[in-house]
Scaffold this motif. Structure first.
Motif, short mmCIF file in Angstrom:
data_model
loop_
_atom_site.label_atom_id
_atom_site.label_comp_id
_atom_site.label_asym_id
_atom_site.label_seq_id
_atom_site.Cartn_x
_atom_site.Cartn_y
_atom_site.Cartn_z
N ASP A 221 0.83 -1.21 0.00
CA ASP A 221 0.00 0.00 0.00
C ASP A 221 0.86 1.25 0.00
N ALA A 222 1.91 1.26 0.80
CA ALA A 222 2.80 2.43 0.88
C ALA A 222 3.50 2.66 -0.46
N LEU A 223 3.99 1.60 -1.07
CA LEU A 223 4.65 1.74 -2.37
C LEU A 223 3.65 2.18 -3.44
N GLY A 224 2.42 1.65 -3.36
CA GLY A 224 1.37 2.01 -4.32
C GLY A 224 0.93 3.46 -4.18
N SER A 225 1.10 4.03 -2.99
CA SER A 225 0.70 5.43 -2.79
C SER A 225 1.85 6.40 -3.07
N GLY A 226 2.98 5.86 -3.55
CA GLY A 226 4.06 6.75 -3.99
C GLY A 226 5.26 6.83 -3.06
N ASP A 227 5.26 6.13 -1.93
CA ASP A 227 6.42 6.16 -1.04
C ASP A 227 7.61 5.51 -1.73
N THR A 228 8.80 5.96 -1.36
CA THR A 228 10.01 5.30 -1.84
C THR A 228 10.18 4.00 -1.05
N ILE A 229 11.08 3.17 -1.51
CA ILE A 229 11.34 1.92 -0.78
C ILE A 229 11.76 2.23 0.65
N LYS A 230 12.64 3.23 0.80
CA LYS A 230 13.13 3.59 2.12
C LYS A 230 11.97 4.04 3.02
N GLU A 231 11.09 4.88 2.50
CA GLU A 231 9.95 5.37 3.30
C GLU A 231 9.00 4.22 3.64
N ALA A 232 8.72 3.37 2.69
CA ALA A 232 7.79 2.27 2.90
C ALA A 232 8.34 1.25 3.91
N ILE A 233 9.62 0.90 3.78
CA ILE A 233 10.24 -0.05 4.70
C ILE A 233 10.26 0.52 6.11
N ASN A 234 10.56 1.81 6.24
CA ASN A 234 10.57 2.44 7.57
C ASN A 234 9.18 2.42 8.20
N LYS A 235 8.12 2.58 7.39
CA LYS A 235 6.75 2.57 7.91
C LYS A 235 6.36 1.20 8.49
N VAL A 236 6.85 0.14 7.88
CA VAL A 236 6.45 -1.19 8.33
C VAL A 236 7.48 -1.85 9.24
N GLY A 237 8.58 -1.18 9.49
CA GLY A 237 9.58 -1.72 10.41
C GLY A 237 10.45 -2.81 9.81
N GLY A 238 10.67 -2.74 8.52
CA GLY A 238 11.54 -3.71 7.87
C GLY A 238 13.00 -3.30 7.97
N ARG A 239 13.83 -4.07 7.35
CA ARG A 239 15.27 -3.79 7.35
C ARG A 239 15.64 -3.16 6.02
N LEU A 240 16.47 -2.16 6.12
CA LEU A 240 16.92 -1.44 4.93
C LEU A 240 18.42 -1.59 4.81
N ASP A 241 18.87 -2.05 3.66
CA ASP A 241 20.30 -2.18 3.39
C ASP A 241 20.61 -1.40 2.12
N ILE A 242 21.80 -0.85 2.10
CA ILE A 242 22.23 -0.12 0.91
C ILE A 242 23.41 -0.86 0.34
N ALA A 243 23.27 -1.27 -0.90
CA ALA A 243 24.35 -1.94 -1.60
C ALA A 243 25.13 -0.89 -2.36
N THR A 244 26.42 -0.90 -2.17
CA THR A 244 27.27 0.07 -2.85
C THR A 244 28.17 -0.64 -3.84
N ASN A 245 28.70 0.14 -4.73
CA ASN A 245 29.64 -0.37 -5.74
C ASN A 245 29.08 -1.50 -6.57
N ILE A 246 27.83 -1.34 -6.97
CA ILE A 246 27.21 -2.35 -7.82
C ILE A 246 27.46 -1.96 -9.26
N ASP A 247 27.83 -2.86 -10.04
CA ASP A 247 28.23 -2.64 -11.40
C ASP A 247 27.13 -3.11 -12.33
#
Length: 186
Positions: A160-186
């Protein structure tokens, strides 16, 4: 950015009350029962006359293994059914075998396989596990079950959060999920 939700992460934060644990134990008593087992040896004969001859030898004090060897040419291993529950036996044998005392011979009993003589060697009583012995198992099971329910709810809220326009970061924070940032991806 990678967002994740898992039942295992949710489960560790779920608190299960003593009342819930006791109710689960009471509701699931069958899961905590150990059935009675009996160590049984058997001989199986093609005809009742030969079975009766074997029974007479046993009644006269001959050893079960010796009778099986002399009449059927069976080894002790051939006769040994091991520790069995009542449900593991043919229904024609089960009632008689589980009504008999230890150190007795039952039969001859007829089944589709022939005429059986059963030696009831030992009996191990069944029973109900003690509450304290299975408490941790119940807590773990209840946490896992409740975590799945919470996970479904969080996934729906995430969608629902993603469908209403939230970013992944905003949506994950709303539901209490885990957020990881992958760097140096080619």
């Amino acid at each position: 950015i990678i967002g994740s939700l898992s039942a295992a992460a949710i489960a560790k934060d779920i608190i299960i009350s003593d009342t819930e644990i006791r109710n689960a134990f009471d509701d699931r008593l069958d899961e905590f029962r150990t059935p009675e087992t009996r160590n049984i040896r058997q001989m199986v004969f093609d005809d009742e006359t030969t079975a009766m001859t074997a029974l007479q030898k046993l009644d006269n004090g001959e050893d079960f293994a010796a009778v099986a060897s002399s009449i059927l040419n069976w080894s002790d291993d051939d006769t040994n059914l091991g520790a069995v529950t009542q449900t593991a036996l043919d229904s024609n044998l089960a009632a008689a075998a589980f009504a008999a005392d230890a150190d007795t011979v039952v039969g001859p009993l007829q089944t589709a396989f022939g005429f059986h003589l059963l030696s009831i060697d030992t009996i191990t009583a069944g029973g109900l596990a003690q509450f304290d012995d299975v408490r941790d198992e119940i807590v773990s099971t209840l946490r896992a079950e409740q975590a799945i329910d919470v996970l479904y709810d969080k996934v729906n809220r995430l969608e629902d959060a993603l469908g209403s326009g939230d970013t992944i970061k905003e949506a994950i924070n709303k539901v209490g999920g885990r957020l990881d940032i992958a760097t140096n991806i080619d």
